[in-house]
Design an enzyme around this catalytic site. Structure first.
Site, mmCIF file in Angstrom:
data_model
loop_
_atom_site.group_PDB
_atom_site.id
_atom_site.type_symbol
_atom_site.label_atom_id
_atom_site.label_comp_id
_atom_site.label_asym_id
_atom_site.label_seq_id
_atom_site.Cartn_x
_atom_site.Cartn_y
_atom_site.Cartn_z
ATOM 1 N N ASP A 1 0.827 -1.213 0.000
ATOM 2 C CA ASP A 1 0.000 0.000 0.000
ATOM 3 C C ASP A 1 0.859 1.259 0.000
ATOM 4 O O ASP A 1 0.322 2.365 0.073
ATOM 5 C CB ASP A 1 -0.922 0.009 1.228
ATOM 6 C CG ASP A 1 -2.372 0.253 0.845
ATOM 7 O OD1 ASP A 1 -2.737 -0.024 -0.308
ATOM 8 O OD2 ASP A 1 -3.140 0.725 1.705
ATOM 9 N N ASP B 1 -10.339 -4.930 12.838
ATOM 10 C CA ASP B 1 -10.321 -6.327 13.266
ATOM 11 C C ASP B 1 -11.491 -6.653 14.192
ATOM 12 O O ASP B 1 -12.227 -7.617 13.970
ATOM 13 C CB ASP B 1 -8.985 -6.665 13.941
ATOM 14 C CG ASP B 1 -8.467 -5.529 14.807
ATOM 15 O OD1 ASP B 1 -9.275 -4.658 15.208
ATOM 16 O OD2 ASP B 1 -7.259 -5.504 15.096
#
Length: 847
Positions: A228, A390
């Site tokens: 990224d 998460d």
């Protein structure tokens, strides 16, 4: 018979001729409980009939117990009888605590835990009920009433966190690892994702080398390097220098992935940060499972071998999460030079996650986990509404009826942030992300979650309110000593009857749950450091829930000098305020008619807070970090192969994938930069270069510092596997860190660290400040004398004014109180198990 600290402390505190039989009394109580018939009967029944503790049975038992506790706690009895009841229950808790240390059987340990939880809950609710109904400072002005209610709310928060701790820890579970099918064609296909952003290539390389070497059929898994930091958006940005760096990074990582047999993948933009990066890869992958590793989490070779079998047994299983095992020190451990002991994360991964797993609420922690890929895709990928993607993803899966599992086995070697600011960035992201979940995806509004899942997710969110509790406690002594604000009213006998049992039971509970994974007082340094920044960030999130953006935790930073972190600035102010409060209290001691006991208590409290602040300043005095790879303290046998072919038996003292400290069996002279070979195992050799032969060792005559000469990718894979590839080594290291420390021992360690590191920070500040040459010692002495005189005169006038305004009380005395025993330090919530100083200070009570 072993008597742990909690019973030794009672014995040692009363070593006098008048009490010669106290030790025998306590030992006898502990021994007698090991022979109690009901426990033996239950063990016998358990051996003959399989009794299973299920969440629903536990839930019903908790409900019944809480009803009993509320009824008993609200029943007021005379103080003399209260002393007797409290003494009996505390003796029971001490005996059961010592008995649990012997771990006679699982069922006996469970019953001991139930009894300790019941007694602790009784003391906590009894105390809180008394506080709310009999001690509020009405009639002392609006400031005292507001401060009193603020303190009561902080204490109520602490009690709620204590109850959450009990709920989580009531029955932790562990899972045996099933075997994989022998036919590899029956194994699921696994995609291994390594998301990266701006990390150095030396951080990424060992993780990549470890993942391509996993002990799993090579035809059944693919490694993906997700970049990224080299997206089209980065490469085409307006800043030409940054764009050139992004292009260079893209080329380097693409070449690195090809060299190690992995697939390289980037995307057009950086939308949704880490979750967007992973979701982009999900559109390209077709596996049955997906394993995710942060680029600084090096997996052991048996990671997939230990996690994949669980998915073959349960089609509804969505996640297998494993601990985040760190092999580097965090900034607090490094800058304070804390001796080898449990890391800050040990409590969560060793104690809390197994407890959450009992309630089927263990959750995804972003890395070191395996997820079922079709389910993940059906959820729309990794959630991206909040910056704690998460935990948010786990909620999405649980509300659809999927299950999670926590495998408590260390199988990654991770890196902690190297700097204080890096750690604060990480913790602020965790805290604000959990608040975002509460505001944007509240567990209580999500259909499909069980009641306990909603409750425990609330616990994970509310925990981060410790920042406000910590700040309130830090400002309480100045409020009393400088401004004379009354926080509650009571008498010494009432404190002995209600507060003392609550405090003692909190100590027992904290040692019972966390004695090997959390040292008292040290964790409060962590809380104090984070509190200001988390409190500020959470206010902004509460006002604008969608405002936070994902910030990557800096890893692999290189620090070549000592310096003062910018995070230290607000703590200068808090330390000065506490010092002013201390001198104000000293002045109050000299006023006629002063309540000496109250002032001394709050002075002690202010001194303790000052020690915490000094420790925080010591933490923000950053030390150099010159190593490019984290070292693990492992003793492994090796052989040095000299140029003439002779062999020297040796062993390692610490190792990394870049080098090691070698201890030869017999000493021989080596020249610097000499290249020899090291036999790591039969048939596995690596060339090494001697860096230094003057290295000292704690228990060896001499040591060699060597670095590996890594000529190709095979050498790198071999070095990484040798250093981090065996999960048994990581488990052994983790167990060696989990050493219990007594309360007095932890207090002494904390005081020593604070008094050494804090002044060192201040000395660095004074020596590096660009100020004219002034006689600082003389100026400081004169200033203290003047401040003492001014504060003494002002304190006398203020105290006389307050006494003139204070209404007469017949049966109650004003009390200034900081916090409850548990509300102060067990307020750390689901991952804290510490305590604070006694919470009540007498303002007008009589002994």
């Amino acid at each position: 018979m072993r008597i742990d600290f909690l019973s030794r402390s009672v014995v040692q505190s009363r070593r006098s001729p008048a009490r010669p039989s106290l030790r025998r009394y306590i030992v006898g109580i502990s021994q007698s409980f090991q022979k109690v018939a009901p426990f033996q009967l239950y063990d016998y029944v358990q051996s003959k009939i399989k009794l299973t503790v299920t969440p629903w049975i536990t839930y019903l038992g908790i409900t019944f117990a809480m009803i009993m506790i509320v009824c008993l706690a609200e029943f007021q009895i005379p103080l003399p009888d209260q002393y007797v009841v409290s003494g009996m229950l505390l003796t029971l808790m001490l005996s059961l605590y010592n008995w649990d240390l012997h771990k006679r059987s699982d069922i006996s340990t469970t019953l001991s835990r139930y009894a300790i939880i019941f007694c602790s809950a009784y003391f906590g609710w009894h105390y809180l009920y008394w506080r709310a109904t009999q001690t509020m400072p009405y009639g002392y002005g609006i400031a005292s009433e507001v401060a009193g209610w603020t303190l009561l709310l902080a204490e109520a928060y602490g009690f709620i966190m204590l109850m959450f701790n009990h709920l989580v820890n009531i029955h932790p579970v562990s899972h045996p690892i099933p075997d994989l099918p022998k036919d590899e064609h029956n194994l699921p296909f696994v995609d291994v994702f390594i998301p990266t952003y701006n990390e150095d290539i030396n951080v990424i390389l060992p993780t990549l080398a470890a993942t391509v070497n996993l002990d799993y059929p090579s035809s059944r898994f693919t490694v993906w390097l997700l970049d990224d930091g080299g997206t089209d958006q980065k490469c085409n940005q307006s800043d030409s220098a940054k764009a050139a760096l992004a292009k260079k990074r893209r080329d380097n990582l693409r070449s690195l992935a090809a060299q190690y047999g992995a697939k390289y993948l980037t995307r057009s933009n950086n939308a949704h940060a880490k979750s967007g990066n992973i979701n982009n890869a999900l559109t390209k992958s077709q596996g049955d499972l997906v394993a995710i590793f942060d680029c600084d989490h090096i997996p052991t070779r048996d990671f997939l071998k230990n996690t994949v079998p669980f998915f073959l047994r349960d089609e509804k299983l969505f996640l297998v999460q494993t601990p985040h095992n760190f092999v580097s020190q965090d900034p607090i451990e490094k800058n304070l030079n804390i001796p080898k002991g449990p890391g800050e994360n040990e409590l969560f991964y060793e104690v809390m996650q197994p407890g959450l797993d009992f309630w089927e609420t263990s959750y995804f922690c972003g890395s070191a986990a395996v997820l079922r890929q079709p389910i993940l895709k059906s959820l729309g990928g990794i959630a991206g509404l909040t910056i704690t993607e998460d935990a948010e993803t786990t909620i999405d899966a649980m509300k659809r009826g999927y299950r999670t599992l926590y495998l408590n086995k260390a199988m990654v070697s991770g890196l902690q942030p190297e700097t204080v600011t890096g750690m604060i960035v990480q913790r602020v992201r965790w805290g604000t992300g959990m608040l975002q979940i509460f505001l944007l995806k509240n567990p209580w509004t999500q259909k499909g979650l069980t009641f306990v899942q909603r409750l425990l997710y609330t616990n994970l969110i509310v925990y981060w309110l410790f920042a406000y509790s910590r700040l309130a406690l830090m400002l309480a002594p100045p409020a009393y000593l400088i401004f004379g604000i009354t926080l509650c009213e009571t008498t010494p006998s009432q404190l002995l009857a209600y507060l003392a049992p609550y405090l003692l039971s909190s100590l027992i509970v904290a040692q019972h749950y966390y004695r090997r994974v959390r040292w008292p007082f040290i964790s409060q340094v962590y809380e104090t450091l984070q509190s200001i920044f988390i409190a500020h960030a959470m206010v902004k999130v509460f006002l604008k829930p969608r405002s936070p953006s994902f910030k990557v935790t800096p890893k692999g930073e290189f620090l070549d000098r000592h310096f003062l972190s910018v995070a230290s600035r607000p703590f200068y102010v808090l330390l000065v305020v506490n010092i002013v409060a201390i001198f104000s209290g000293i002045g109050l001691l000299q006023t006629p008619g002063a309540h000496i006991d109250a002032i001394l208590f709050v002075l002690f409290w202010a001194v303790l807070d000052s020690l915490f602040l000094l420790a925080v300043l010591g933490v923000t005095h950053e030390k150099p970090q010159r190593r490019t790879a984290a070292r693990v303290g492992l003793r492994k046998p090796i052989k040095l192969i000299l140029s003439d072919g002779s062999l020297i038996d040796a062993s390692t003292e610490d190792i990394s994938w870049r080098g090691a400290r070698v201890l030869p069996e017999f000493w021989t002279e080596f020249e610097r930069n000499t290249v020899v070979s090291v036999m790591l195992a039969p048939g596995k050799c690596l060339p090494v270069r001697l860096v230094d032969s003057s290295v000292t060792s704690r228990d060896h005559a001499g040591a060699l510092a060597v670095e590996f000469v890594l000529e190709n990718s095979e050498d790198v894979v071999l070095a990484v596997d040798w250093a981090y590839g065996a999960s048994s080594d990581l488990v052994t290291m983790a167990h060696s860190r989990r050493r219990a420390r007594s309360i007095l021992g932890a207090l002494w360690l904390f005081v020593r660290l604070a008094t050494l590191s804090g002044p060192r920070h201040i000395g660095h500040l004074l020596t590096t400040a660009r100020l004219p040459n002034i006689q600082w010692k003389r100026m400081a002495t004169d200033g203290l004398v003047i401040a003492h005189k001014v504060l003494r005169r002002w304190s006398i006038a203020r105290w006389r004014s307050l006494r003139a305004k204070t209404p007469d009380r017949v049966n109650a005395q004003p009390v200034s109180r900081p916090s409850t025993a548990v509300g102060a330090e067990i307020n750390a919530g689901p991952i804290e198990g510490d305590w604070d100083i006694p919470p009540v200070a007498l303002e007008g009570g009589r002994a």
